[in-house]
Design an enzyme around this catalytic site. Structure first.
Site, PDB file in Angstrom:
ATOM      1  N   HIS A  41       0.824  -1.207   0.000  1.00  0.00           N
ATOM      2  CA  HIS A  41       0.000   0.000   0.000  1.00  0.00           C
ATOM      3  C   HIS A  41       0.860   1.260   0.000  1.00  0.00           C
ATOM      4  O   HIS A  41       0.518   2.239  -0.648  1.00  0.00           O
ATOM      5  CB  HIS A  41      -0.916  -0.038   1.232  1.00  0.00           C
ATOM      6  CG  HIS A  41      -2.056   0.915   1.153  1.00  0.00           C
ATOM      7  ND1 HIS A  41      -3.132   0.709   0.322  1.00  0.00           N
ATOM      8  CD2 HIS A  41      -2.287   2.078   1.800  1.00  0.00           C
ATOM      9  CE1 HIS A  41      -3.990   1.705   0.470  1.00  0.00           C
ATOM     10  NE2 HIS A  41      -3.508   2.555   1.354  1.00  0.00           N
TER      11      HIS A  41
ATOM     12  N   GLU B  76      -8.080   7.554  -5.207  1.00  0.00           N
ATOM     13  CA  GLU B  76      -7.520   6.554  -4.308  1.00  0.00           C
ATOM     14  C   GLU B  76      -8.566   5.500  -3.974  1.00  0.00           C
ATOM     15  O   GLU B  76      -9.755   5.775  -3.976  1.00  0.00           O
ATOM     16  CB  GLU B  76      -7.043   7.231  -3.018  1.00  0.00           C
ATOM     17  CG  GLU B  76      -5.584   6.984  -2.746  1.00  0.00           C
ATOM     18  CD  GLU B  76      -5.067   7.854  -1.620  1.00  0.00           C
ATOM     19  OE1 GLU B  76      -3.949   8.356  -1.760  1.00  0.00           O
ATOM     20  OE2 GLU B  76      -5.771   8.037  -0.615  1.00  0.00           O
ATOM     21  N   SER B  77      -8.074   4.326  -3.639  1.00  0.00           N
ATOM     22  CA  SER B  77      -9.000   3.245  -3.296  1.00  0.00           C
ATOM     23  C   SER B  77      -9.191   3.173  -1.789  1.00  0.00           C
ATOM     24  O   SER B  77      -8.294   3.533  -1.029  1.00  0.00           O
ATOM     25  CB  SER B  77      -8.433   1.919  -3.796  1.00  0.00           C
ATOM     26  OG  SER B  77      -7.178   1.681  -3.184  1.00  0.00           O
ATOM     27  N   HIS B  78     -10.339   2.736  -1.362  1.00  0.00           N
ATOM     28  CA  HIS B  78     -10.560   2.397   0.042  1.00  0.00           C
ATOM     29  C   HIS B  78     -11.386   1.114   0.096  1.00  0.00           C
ATOM     30  O   HIS B  78     -12.431   1.048   0.741  1.00  0.00           O
ATOM     31  CB  HIS B  78     -11.227   3.557   0.789  1.00  0.00           C
ATOM     32  CG  HIS B  78     -10.497   3.939   2.039  1.00  0.00           C
ATOM     33  ND1 HIS B  78     -11.107   4.298   3.188  1.00  0.00           N
ATOM     34  CD2 HIS B  78      -9.162   3.986   2.300  1.00  0.00           C
ATOM     35  CE1 HIS B  78     -10.194   4.564   4.115  1.00  0.00           C
ATOM     36  NE2 HIS B  78      -9.015   4.382   3.598  1.00  0.00           N
TER      37      HIS B  78
ATOM     38  N   GLN C  82      -8.043   9.867  11.557  1.00  0.00           N
ATOM     39  CA  GLN C  82      -8.319  10.734  10.411  1.00  0.00           C
ATOM     40  C   GLN C  82      -8.184  12.205  10.781  1.00  0.00           C
ATOM     41  O   GLN C  82      -8.012  12.563  11.949  1.00  0.00           O
ATOM     42  CB  GLN C  82      -9.742  10.451   9.907  1.00  0.00           C
ATOM     43  CG  GLN C  82      -9.927   9.031   9.444  1.00  0.00           C
ATOM     44  CD  GLN C  82      -9.193   8.761   8.161  1.00  0.00           C
ATOM     45  OE1 GLN C  82      -9.546   9.289   7.119  1.00  0.00           O
ATOM     46  NE2 GLN C  82      -8.152   7.944   8.218  1.00  0.00           N
TER      47      GLN C  82
ATOM     48  N   ASN D  21      -2.968   5.234  -7.760  1.00  0.00           N
ATOM     49  CA  ASN D  21      -2.919   4.395  -6.590  1.00  0.00           C
ATOM     50  C   ASN D  21      -3.091   2.951  -7.038  1.00  0.00           C
ATOM     51  O   ASN D  21      -3.757   2.684  -8.031  1.00  0.00           O
ATOM     52  CB  ASN D  21      -4.026   4.913  -5.651  1.00  0.00           C
ATOM     53  CG  ASN D  21      -4.666   3.892  -4.766  1.00  0.00           C
ATOM     54  OD1 ASN D  21      -5.683   3.309  -5.136  1.00  0.00           O
ATOM     55  ND2 ASN D  21      -4.129   3.670  -3.599  1.00  0.00           N
TER      56      ASN D  21
END
Lengths: 732, 232
Positions: free
Chosen positions: A42, A86-88, A307, A527
């Site tokens: 990551h 971006e990925s989550h 966060q 990403n």
């Protein structure tokens, strides 16, 4: 420490030995933990770095390419646009609301870390079979999470795409893209420059949430995953709103040398990256980090993914001014360290040195793996499909209705109406068009944005499918009249250690690189998300493309809806006998199969340039890209949006099924006033485009005749099927 | 004529209100931080949309304790116009400047979409440029917009002609179906007894420029502007 301390940090024995060799000694536990997250896929991109070098990244329009918090392109008139995706995925699979929400929060922080005010978000979502309760749970949670965060923050969600397929059962994809505007001379970087400068952490306090999220994102998912819920962060959009305003205020007052958001791998990654980019060192005193609760161990402080935090590097005399501004917003701003000149990343607790690692070892020395690759057997097998079902279907009107009521082609209003798409007063084309269109304040220009990827096509042919995703995104932007400028991406794949998955990755990145070069849309960042698997089965490979374009004059914009009775309707681009990988074939057969439609990138580019020119000359009344579901679906979308029927009759050499439902690439439907026909044809000829006259806008029905085949359906019936598709299925 | 837009922590339509007001009237409204305890005599005060204090506890429940609210009350008493849009409407209700409360949408989802409103009265400084019965198209964007009030208070709102807007179908019919949030009696916006305070859930500032897809919100801002002696 155990004999195999590296295992706990998700490092291999080889990696552990490489670390010892680099350091010239055994790392202590804390140091090893830092390597563990920084060398995770990551953060370290160890499985992808080699392939990502293929992407074209330069062009006169690019102000900032890959490597920073976000890419930046020039819009002219002193404006620039920062954007990234971006990925989550993994967090969203476990805890859909918070996973998606914090995905949005993270990408938006990347944007304002560049000094830009975020102006819009988009997203690309993948879910499994919608008839499964779990899928509906994920869908509802993810959509609510995206809305919950973005709506509160006041950043409009202006577009996106959703695709349902059983390969995403258990492992949904949540790719969030965000964009921000900045004055091009005010481009901030994530650099810890200037000896003696102070390192500050601002925003939320640090807690135990999301610890080791980066490592978790580098593993496969399985049934036992509820145990991983503590790996998922919890978002507080209100805190982020305060952080956003306070950060932009300190930037406006020129108080900052460098800044960086705290995302994956928290303080470790942000601080090490800032130091490494500037070629400096950095020392941090962990007792100075504001904590949410007492008793966090140093490694927890360093790996926490709490966060809504940012890291600043500031000149010592400016720390007070910064604290004052943060205080106005009721936020913490704590000086926690200093920039040093020795290149080392040093952590201390109450004066005692806990760890010392050269920053560049963490950021740049992660191993680069060139994985084995092997063409999977299915690649050739799936090409040999019997694609006759569509042509055998008795009633094309009914087939069209069925397609429109399928989740992949139905209206997405149920999704995007949960997003505030208008806040900010810039949204000119709202969700539901080919691309979103935003106006730029105090300027005549507009920004068009699209996200796109047809996962099925990438699965069947990773090279073509990925190239098609770029082409499709470019066309989505071009049909608004805008010129495609640059792309960002999210490369979602399965386990890269599996040679067949790695083959998909290599082929897809080849295709992406080729298309980006051919269409003059450099890659400015992105990403990679590997290990998207559920109980050992990989998702359909999904290299999602986010593409931005520039419309010189907003008044030239084109939309997809037919505008007037009697306007002429033309198809641009070639229709071939290509039913492979189509939604129609999938609907009838339940199979993902057949050759992926061919792609001529030069022709796509010509079509894009034609649309830009035609818009500028005000030749067209509407333009709409032809994609999933084929021509019949594209025509219906324009008809429904404008509330006009169509009376079309034309001839050709391919079968009726392929004409109506085939998904040949690089096509668009346009309409215009009959008096413009001559000008239209001569401009199309200039760009060497294939054109087909289809007929006219008119009536209440979709009334198509191709050779001697007909497709007739009342618009009201189509509209009902389309509008209710997702609402009905999602509400189950 | 002097106008102000209040900024609470978490307001996110504050800049939009300034921008829209400027586009419609040519005048720049001042942004006023919620901790201000002394305001000049503004003629128009806008409480913008957003999520003041994150909507934590309850929408508007914390914002009503902001120092600026006492000043908003003072200005309302002296006859200034107070316009609460979306979260601003919720704050006005919490502050008891308007009756009733905004509850969670009946569908339990956040909703952002254009709706049709029927103008129920033109007898107010905000609605004077609409015709009674006129149908306008304006977007909503909220999760808690279902208006609720006691039957007695509802009678009063009706008899005093204080319901400014109701959700309607495109043809003007008011039915429960037309109110996407399940609002009582289809109520989208109400006036204070002195008619100088308007609270509404829809966002007139979002459709006040043709580029954004419509201008039905424009007359509301124009009316408030000219009612206070402003001339474009």
């Amino acid at each position: 420490m155990t004999d195999t301390p590296y295992l706990e940090q998700n490092l291999t024995l080889d990696e552990y030995q490489a670390i010892i060799k680099l350091m010239g000694r055994k790392p202590n536990a804390l140091e090893l933990a830092l390597f563990g997250v920084m060398w995770s896929e990551h953060c370290g991109y160890k499985n992808s770095r080699a392939e990502l070098k293929k992407f074209p990244t330069k062009g006169p329009q690019v102000l900032q390419g890959p490597g920073e918090n976000a890419g930046v392109v020039d819009l002219g008139d002193g404006w620039a646009l920062a954007f990234k995706m971006e990925s989550h995925n993994h967090p969203s699979a476990i805890e859909p609301y918070q996973g998606a929400a914090t995905g949005v929060g993270g990408i938006i922080r990347d944007i304002f870390a560049m000094g830009a005010r975020p102006i819009a978000s988009l997203n690309s979502l993948r879910f499994g079979d919608l008839s499964l309760p779990k899928t509906r749970h994920l869908l509802r949670g993810v959509v609510a999470g995206i809305g919950g965060y973005g709506n509160c923050l006041g950043v409009p969600t202006v577009g996106g795409e959703v695709f349902f397929h059983p390969s995403f059962n258990g492992n949904p994809l949540v790719n969030a893209m965000s964009l921000g505007l900045l004055k091009s001379q005010r481009l901030f970087k994530g650099q810890a420059a200037g000896l003696g400068n102070v390192v500050m952490v601002v925003g939320a306090r640090t807690g135990r949430d999301g610890i080791k999220g980066a490592s978790f994102a580098s593993e496969e998912l399985s049934e036992s995953d509820p145990d991983k819920r503590p790996n998922v962060q919890v978002g507080d959009p209100f805190m982020e709103k305060l952080l956003l305003e306070a950060t932009l205020e300190i930037l406006d007052n020129d108080l900052v040398v460098g800044l960086q958001d705290l995302g994956a791998a928290g303080l470790t990654s942000s601080a090490a990256e800032m130091a490494s980019r500037a070629g400096t060192g950095l020392v941090m005193d962990l007792e100075k980090v504001p904590l949410r609760e007492l008793g966090l161990a140093p490694w927890e402080i360093m790996l926490s993914e709490s966060q809504e935090r940012m890291l600043l590097v500031v000149e010592p005399e400016k720390t007070e001014a910064i604290a004052r501004i943060f205080d106005k917003w009721d936020l913490k701003a704590a000086a926690i360290g200093e920039v040093t000149g020795d290149g080392d990343f040093v952590l201390r607790l109450n004066g005692e040195e806990l760890s010392r690692v050269p920053a560049a070892y963490l950021t740049d020395k992660a191993p680069v793996y060139i994985r084995d690759r092997k063409e999977p057997a299915y690649y050739q097998e799936k090409k040999k499909a019997d694609l006759s079902l569509v042509n055998k279907y008795a009633d094309y009107g009914e087939l069209l209705t069925r397609l429109l009521s399928s989740p992949n082609l139905g209206s997405l209003a149920w999704v995007y109406e949960q997003y505030d798409s208008m806040v900010g007063l810039n949204t000119v084309i709202r969700p539901g068009g080919d691309a979103a269109l935003l106006r730029i304040p105090e300027s005549a220009k507009g920004i068009a944005i699209a996200v796109d990827c047809d996962s099925r096509k990438v699965y069947l042919d990773p090279y073509l499918g990925a190239a098609a995703a770029v082409a499709e995104a470019a066309l989505n932007v071009a049909v608004t009249g805008a010129r495609p400028l640059a792309i960002t991406n999210c490369l979602n794949f399965g386990n890269p250690e599996d040679p067949e998955i790695y083959w998909q990755f290599v082929k897809a990145t080849d295709g992406l690189a080729a298309a980006a070069a051919a269409l003059d849309t450099p890659v400015t960042g992105g990403n990679v998300s590997f290990y998207n698997e559920w109980n050992g089965a990989a998702i359909f490979p999904t290299p999602t493309i986010g593409l931005v374009g520039l419309l010189e004059n907003l008044n030239d914009r084109l939309t997809l809806d037919f505008k007037n009775q009697g306007d002429l309707v033309y198809l641009l681009g070639e229709t071939l006998e290509e039913l492979g990988a189509s939604e129609a074939h999938y609907l009838l057969s339940g199979q993902d199969e057949g050759p992926v439609p061919s792609l001529d990138l030069a022709k796509v580019k010509a079509l894009c340039r034609f649309l830009e020119e035609a818009a500028k000359r005000r030749l067209l009344k509407s333009a709409h890209d032809v994609s999933n579901g084929g021509l019949a679906v594209a025509l219906t979308e324009g008809a429904m949006a404008g509330d006009f029927g169509l009376v079309l009759q034309w001839t050709g050499t391919v079968t009726p099924g392929a004409t109506f439902f085939g998904e040949s690439q690089g096509r668009a439907v346009v309409s215009f006033t009959p008096t413009k026909e001559k000008d239209f044809l001569s401009l199309a000829a200039q760009f060497s485009l294939t054109v087909t006259k289809l007929g006219q806008v008119g009536g209440q029905d979709l009334n198509l005749t191709y050779n001697d085949a007909t497709l007739i359906a009342p618009l009201t019936q189509l509209k009902k099927a389309w509008a209710e598709a997702l609402t009905t299925l999602a509400a189950l | 004529m002097k106008a102000a837009v209040i900024v609470f922590p978490g307001s996110n339509c504050d800049q939009d209100c300034v921008r829209s007001f400027k586009a419609v009237t040519g005048q720049t409204a001042a942004l006023v931080w919620h901790k201000e305890a002394n305001l000049p005599n503004y003629d128009l005060v806008i409480l913008p949309g957003g999520f003041a204090h994150g909507d934590y506890l309850r929408c508007g429940a914390i914002a009503r304790f902001s120092p600026v609210l006492a000043e908003v009350k003072r200005l309302a008493d002296r006859g200034s116009l107070i316009l609460g849009i979306c979260n601003g409407f919720q704050i006005l209700c919490e502050a008891r400047l308007l009756p009733g409360a905004l509850l969670r949408n009946h569908c339990l989802k956040y909703l952002c979409q254009d709706v049709f409103l029927r103008v129920e009265t033109s007898q107010s400084p905000f609605t004077s440029l609409y015709k009674k019965g006129q149908i306008i198209r304006i977007p909503i964007s909220h999760g808690e917009g279902s208006y609720s009030v006691s039957p007695k208070e509802l009678d009063k709102l009706n008899s005093e002609d204080r319901i400014a807007f109701r959700y309607a179908l495109a043809d003007g019919t008011v039915t429960p179906l037309a109110a996407p949030n399940g609002s009582l009696d289809g109520i989208a916006g109400i006036l204070s007894r002195k008619r100088n305070i308007l609270g509404l859930m829809p966002h007139p500032e979002r459709l006040a420029e043709i580029e954004l897809g419509g201008t039905d919100g424009r007359p509301l801002l124009e009316a408030a502007f000219s009612a206070m002696g402003g001339a474009a």
